[in-house]
Design an enzyme around this catalytic site. Structure first.
Site, PDB file in Angstrom:
ATOM      1  CG  LEU A  31      -1.642   1.477   1.531  1.00 57.87           C
ATOM      2  CD1 LEU A  31      -2.441   1.465   0.203  1.00 57.87           C
ATOM      3  CD2 LEU A  31      -2.925   1.337   2.834  1.00 57.87           C
ATOM      4  CG  ASN A  52      14.872  -4.647   4.755  1.00 58.36           C
ATOM      5  OD1 ASN A  52      15.952  -4.334   4.105  1.00 58.36           O
ATOM      6  ND2 ASN A  52      14.811  -6.311   4.525  1.00 58.36           N
ATOM      7  CB  SER A 169      -8.162  -1.983  10.777  1.00 58.19           C
ATOM      8  OG  SER A 169      -8.857  -2.762   9.920  1.00 58.19           O
ATOM      9  CE1 TYR A 184      -3.513  -5.291  11.854  1.00 57.36           C
ATOM     10  CE2 TYR A 184      -6.124  -5.434  11.323  1.00 57.36           C
ATOM     11  CZ  TYR A 184      -4.647  -4.929  11.271  1.00 57.36           C
ATOM     12  OH  TYR A 184      -5.063  -4.102  10.363  1.00 57.36           O
ATOM     13  CE  LYS A 188      -3.698  -1.364  12.249  1.00 55.20           C
ATOM     14  NZ  LYS A 188      -3.117  -0.142  11.985  1.00 55.20           N
ATOM     15  CB  ILE A 217      -6.142  -3.675   1.170  1.00 59.30           C
ATOM     16  CG1 ILE A 217      -6.464  -2.775   1.834  1.00 59.30           C
ATOM     17  CG2 ILE A 217      -5.639  -3.744  -0.284  1.00 59.30           C
ATOM     18  CD1 ILE A 217      -5.960  -1.750   2.511  1.00 59.30           C
ATOM     19  CB  THR A 219      -1.194  -5.659   0.063  1.00 59.08           C
ATOM     20  OG1 THR A 219      -1.677  -6.698   0.830  1.00 59.08           O
ATOM     21  CG2 THR A 219      -2.259  -4.501   0.398  1.00 59.08           C
TER      22      THR A 219
END
Length: 281
Positions: A31, A52, A169, A184, A188, A217, A219
């Site tokens: 995204l 990363n 979310s 989760y 959110k 989504i 992704t």
């Protein structure tokens, strides 16, 4: 009087972000990399943050290459700088040092923050490992707070207005089925209420704070999940009135709206849910 009031600028909002610096966390994700291209097309400088560094640097190169190829001719637009940074948003000191370095590197103070960093994991509630619960709350919950703090401090110090967009979310207001992901969902829900709290506190500084809460989504990560569990895709889509999952590009307009001083100058503390109607049923 009417001609002065109904001039172009008063009637047609602008989504241009020329000379603005945008910080985008989770910057190498599916995204975020698409959103970054839309920001570049609107003239922004962009600082991508992810864990990363090598992958984030590669993403930055790809975004700049896309801009050089795309933003010419009929779509002519200044191409801003795109920098890459490594940071664990769950570490307050690391966040603060990174945000200071970003502002120094770009020679300006960031005035738009988009926090898309975060993750989900599935455990039955009675079996949820304590360490996992702590980690997801640290990244999704405290991380959202830390990046907001480090973004807002220089704005307050220098009396600059800004816009914070925290990616929430629909899981912050509903319970997903069939996957068990209570922590989760909790994280959110916390982000959504954090936004309301910050919006009230920072309105005096002209810092707007809003949540964008997506539904499912498509992704690359989600495609991998449903590729291995096709039944999940069928179960999810059966509960969406539009009967399909979202393409990442379908969130770009909402983000540009919330980032724009022109379009959303009176929008703060809002949870913008873009879920294909999932919450309606």
């Amino acid at each position: 009087m009417d001609s002065q009031y109904y001039n172009y600028e008063n009637v047609v909002p602008s989504f241009r972000l020329d000379e603005k610096l945008v910080i985008l966390t989770g910057g190498s994700g599916g995204l975020a990399s698409l959103v970054a291209r839309s920001l570049l097309a609107q003239g922004a400088d962009i600082a991508l943050i992810d864990m990363n560094l090598e992958r984030t640097q590669q993403t930055a190169k790809e975004i700049l290459a896309w801009g050089a190829e795309t933003l010419k001719g009929a779509r002519e637009s200044p191409i801003g700088q795109v920098s890459a940074w490594s940071c664990n948003i769950g570490d307050a000191e690391s966040v603060d040092l990174t945000f200071q370095a970003i502002n120094e590197h770009h020679g300006k103070i960031a005035t738009v923050l988009i926090n898309s960093a975060g993750y989900a994991e599935n455990f039955p509630a009675e079996e949820y490992p304590a360490k996992n619960a702590e980690n997801i709350m640290k990244v999704n919950g405290l991380g959202a707070f830390y990046v907001s703090q480090s973004f807002a401090r220089p704005l307050i110090q220098h009396n600059l207005k800004g816009s914070i967009i925290l990616i929430g979310s629909m899981s912050g207001t509903i319970v997903n089925d069939p996957q068990p992901q209570c922590m989760y969902n909790m994280s959110k829900a916390g982000v959504i209420h954090l936004v309301r709290s910050l919006a009230c506190e920072w309105a005096q500084y002209n810092i707007r704070v809003n949540t964008l809460s997506p539904g499912y989504i498509l992704t690359p990560l989600t495609k991998n999940v449903i590729g291995a569990h096709s039944e999940l895709k069928n179960q999810w889509e059966s509960k969406i009135p539009l009967k399909r999952m979202a393409e990442p590009k379908e969130f770009v307009g909402s983000i540009l709206y919330l980032a724009s001083d022109s379009a959303s100058s009176y929008t703060t503390g809002h949870n913008l849910v873009v879920d294909g109607g999932y919450e309606c049923w």
